[in-house]
Structures are given as C-alpha cells and as structure tokens.
Design an enzyme around this catalytic site. Structure first.
Site, mmCIF file in Angstrom:
data_model
loop_
_atom_site.group_PDB
_atom_site.id
_atom_site.type_symbol
_atom_site.label_atom_id
_atom_site.label_comp_id
_atom_site.label_asym_id
_atom_site.label_seq_id
_atom_site.Cartn_x
_atom_site.Cartn_y
_atom_site.Cartn_z
ATOM 1 N N GLY A 162 -7.804 28.392 -15.600
ATOM 2 C CA GLY A 162 -8.753 27.321 -15.274
ATOM 3 C C GLY A 162 -9.330 27.556 -13.885
ATOM 4 N N ARG A 185 -4.064 29.694 -24.265
ATOM 5 C CA ARG A 185 -4.010 29.561 -25.718
ATOM 6 C C ARG A 185 -5.220 30.212 -26.379
ATOM 7 N NH1 ARG A 185 -2.904 23.401 -26.562
ATOM 8 N NH2 ARG A 185 -4.041 23.528 -24.621
ATOM 9 N N HIS A 292 5.025 21.832 -1.685
ATOM 10 C CA HIS A 292 3.894 21.340 -2.494
ATOM 11 C C HIS A 292 2.713 20.918 -1.600
ATOM 12 C CE1 HIS A 292 2.665 19.177 -6.458
ATOM 13 N NE2 HIS A 292 1.622 19.690 -5.835
HETATM 14 O O1 LIG Z 1 -3.635 17.657 -7.571
HETATM 15 C C1 LIG Z 1 -2.499 17.970 -7.945
HETATM 16 O O2 LIG Z 1 -2.114 17.809 -9.107
HETATM 17 C C2 LIG Z 1 -1.575 18.550 -6.997
HETATM 18 O O3 LIG Z 1 -0.535 19.007 -7.369
HETATM 19 C C3 LIG Z 1 -1.929 18.567 -5.557
HETATM 20 O O4 LIG Z 1 -1.243 19.563 -4.870
#
Ligand SMILES: O=C(O)C(=O)CO
Length: 326
Positions: A162, A185, A292
């Site tokens: 993506g 997929r 994260h």
């Molecule tokens: O936007 C999201 O889903 C994130 O994980 C941001 O880091």
C-alpha cells in the site's frame, strides 16, 4: 470555507490533538468536548461521550460497542486519528450503519522514512555498535568487526504494498537495489511504477535481503511471521516491521535472531506496546526497537489530525468521509 453546520458536539478523546484540527472543527460549528487524561481514561471517555454527535478518537484503545452504546443513538460518525484500525470493531460500526473514518495516506512519508532508517540501523548494527562503545569494546583494529548488510544490490521485499511500502519503494529507486518484490493477496495495478514484482509469500521469504512488513493487522495476517516463515528466510536477511506487532510471533522472532536464522530485525511496533523494559528482545544486539513512532513528526501529525477532523466535518455536512474505513 463551506457553510457552518448548526452546532454539534464532538468528543475528542485526547488533550494533545493539534490545535489546527480543533480550530477547524470549531470554525465549522463544533462544540469540542476534550478528554483531559493522559493516557486516555476509558472512565472519562464514558462519562463525557453521552449525547455527542461525533467522536474524534485519537488513541489506540478499543473502539467498540461499549463506546457506541455510551454515546447514544444520536451519534452520527466517528473518525480515528490513525491509519491502522485493528483496535476498532468495524463490523459493529457496519451493523449500526455508523460511518467510521481513519487517516491512511498522510502517514506514508514519515513511516517510509523511519522504515528506511530501521533497514539501515538493523542491517548495520546501530544498536550493537552503540552498546560496544558503552562497554569500551570498540574493536576498530579488527577488520571483520560489525560487518553489516548493504541496501545496494539487495532484494527488497514488502509484505503489503500500500501507500507506505510504495513510498519506501519510491525512495529506494535511486539506491541501486537489485530488485523490489512484494506479496499481497492480489497484484497491484501500479507496481510497474516502482519496478516491483508480485510474488508468492514463500518467494518473498526466500528471496528478500530486506523484508519490510507494512500491512494491516487482520485475522489473516496475525502472526504471519512465525517460526515457519523465519525458517525460510535468508540467514543474512534483515526483517523490518513498521505495521503492527501482532503480525509477528515475537517468541519465534527472538529465536530466529538468537539462532542465526535471520541476521537482524528493526521494529517500530511490538506486542504489547509499551514493550516491558525487561523484554528479552531488548537484550539482543541484533534487534533495533523503537517505541512506535512512525508518524511522530509534527508535519504528519498535523496532517493526520486535519484529515480526522475533515472526515467528521464531511459526515456532519452530509458528504462522504474523505477516508472511510468501510
Ligand atoms: O496511524 C497508525 O495506525 C499508526 O500506527 C501511527 O504510527
């Protein structure tokens, strides 16, 4: 600016949502009810949510029937300020016909930058190198010390192709890579723009020198990277995850890293988050772990916050959401 809608209430689940997004909502008639707890407290949300027209969900706690019930039947829409929606009960939204928006697309550049950072940091021993300095083990006299993996001439593999993977592939066009391959997929129509080749999952595992995970966490992708997968990967391969920790079996990853099944890993996401300070993964010299922070730049955070606000405003003003979740 479009016509102001009549006053409506928006519950904002976090006090640090950027001001431009709050101002945008207010300029179009919103009364914003802002939760103050950090980390967000479910108790405060449940207390403040009854009677609102919209919910601006700016954190990763479960977004489910409990919240929708507490809001009440007048609730018109919800937008998250995230790309991933693994914490949202989408079938529950579909069942109730409540529009749900999210913020993909705008996250791709900052996450792509970070992913390339992790490819290099893990492939070139940033973590171990730093640790060796701290331990006074700087062995510069040894020619074969801290030998890493180069991006040049490498096969770069993507699990998921993506926006984020494509932004990485776009950046890598001038890095002299041998080949870009990906597994999804179905084949992507625009893969030729990135000189990328669609391959079966097993080929992705066997051929990638750098394997980057950038796909949503779903029932189908959960723990897709487990012992069986690591077994097939090259011993010299670098594994990078910027998606969700749940795509990886962490015990198996730990085993793969300690037994030399793969060379190194770079993770921006783990299970759980936060990762406990005594996690065995943190002890590994060949694992770079970040908390994260793929979207943690001011530019991207503001873009995400405005997109979430515009999702809500569109819905309140009777237009389709810009980025609907379903
Ligand atoms: O936007 C999201 O889903 C994130 O994980 C941001 O880091």
């Amino acid at each position: 600016m479009s016509r102001a809608a009549s006053a409506f209430k928006v519950l904002v689940s976090h006090p640090n949502v950027p001001t431009p997004a709050l101002e945008l909502l207010r300029s179009r008639g919103a009364e914003t009810i802002i939760c103050q707890s950090v980390p967000p407290s479910r108790e405060e949300i449940l207390k403040k949510v009854p009677g609102v027209d919209a919910i601006y969900w700016a954190h990763y706690q479960p977004l489910n029937a409990g919240i929708l019930d507490a809001a009440g039947p007048q609730l018109r829409c919800v937008s998250t300020m995230s790309s991933g929606l693994d914490y949202a009960d989408i079938p529950e939204f579909q069942k109730r016909k409540i529009p749900l928006g999210h913020t993909p697309g705008v996250v791709k550049n900052s996450v792509a930058d970070l992913a390339i950072g992790l490819m290099i940091a893990a492939g070139r021993h940033f973590h171990a190198g730093r640790t060796e300095i701290e331990r006074s083990q700087w062995k510069v006299e040894q020619i074969n010390w801290m030998m890493g993996q180069e991006i040049r001439d490498s096969v770069i593999g993507f699990f998921g192709f993506g926006g984020i993977s494509q932004a990485i592939a776009k950046r890598l066009q001038c890095w002299d890579v041998a080949k870009i391959i990906y597994h999804t997929r179905t084949r992507k129509e625009n893969d030729g723009d990135f000189k990328a080749e669609h391959v079966p999952f097993e080929t992705l595992l066997k051929e990638s020198d750098f394997l980057v995970v950038a796909a949503p966490l779903t029932n189908e992708t959960r723990e897709k990277f487990s012992a069986k997968a690591f077994e097939l990967m090259k011993k010299t391969s670098v594994f990078v995850n910027v998606a969700r920790g749940g795509l990886v079996n962490q015990t198996d990853l730990h085993d793969a890293l300690t037994t030399g099944k793969i060379f190194a890993a770079g993770l921006d996401v783990t299970t759980p988050e936060p990762l406990p300070a005594d996690s065995p993964l943190l002890k590994l010299p060949n694992c770079v772990i970040l908390p994260h922070m793929g979207t943690q730049t001011m530019k991207t955070t503001i873009e995400m916050s405005l997109l979430a606000a515009n999702n809500i405003l569109n819905c309140i003003e009777g237009k389709p959401m810009i980025r609907p979740a379903y």
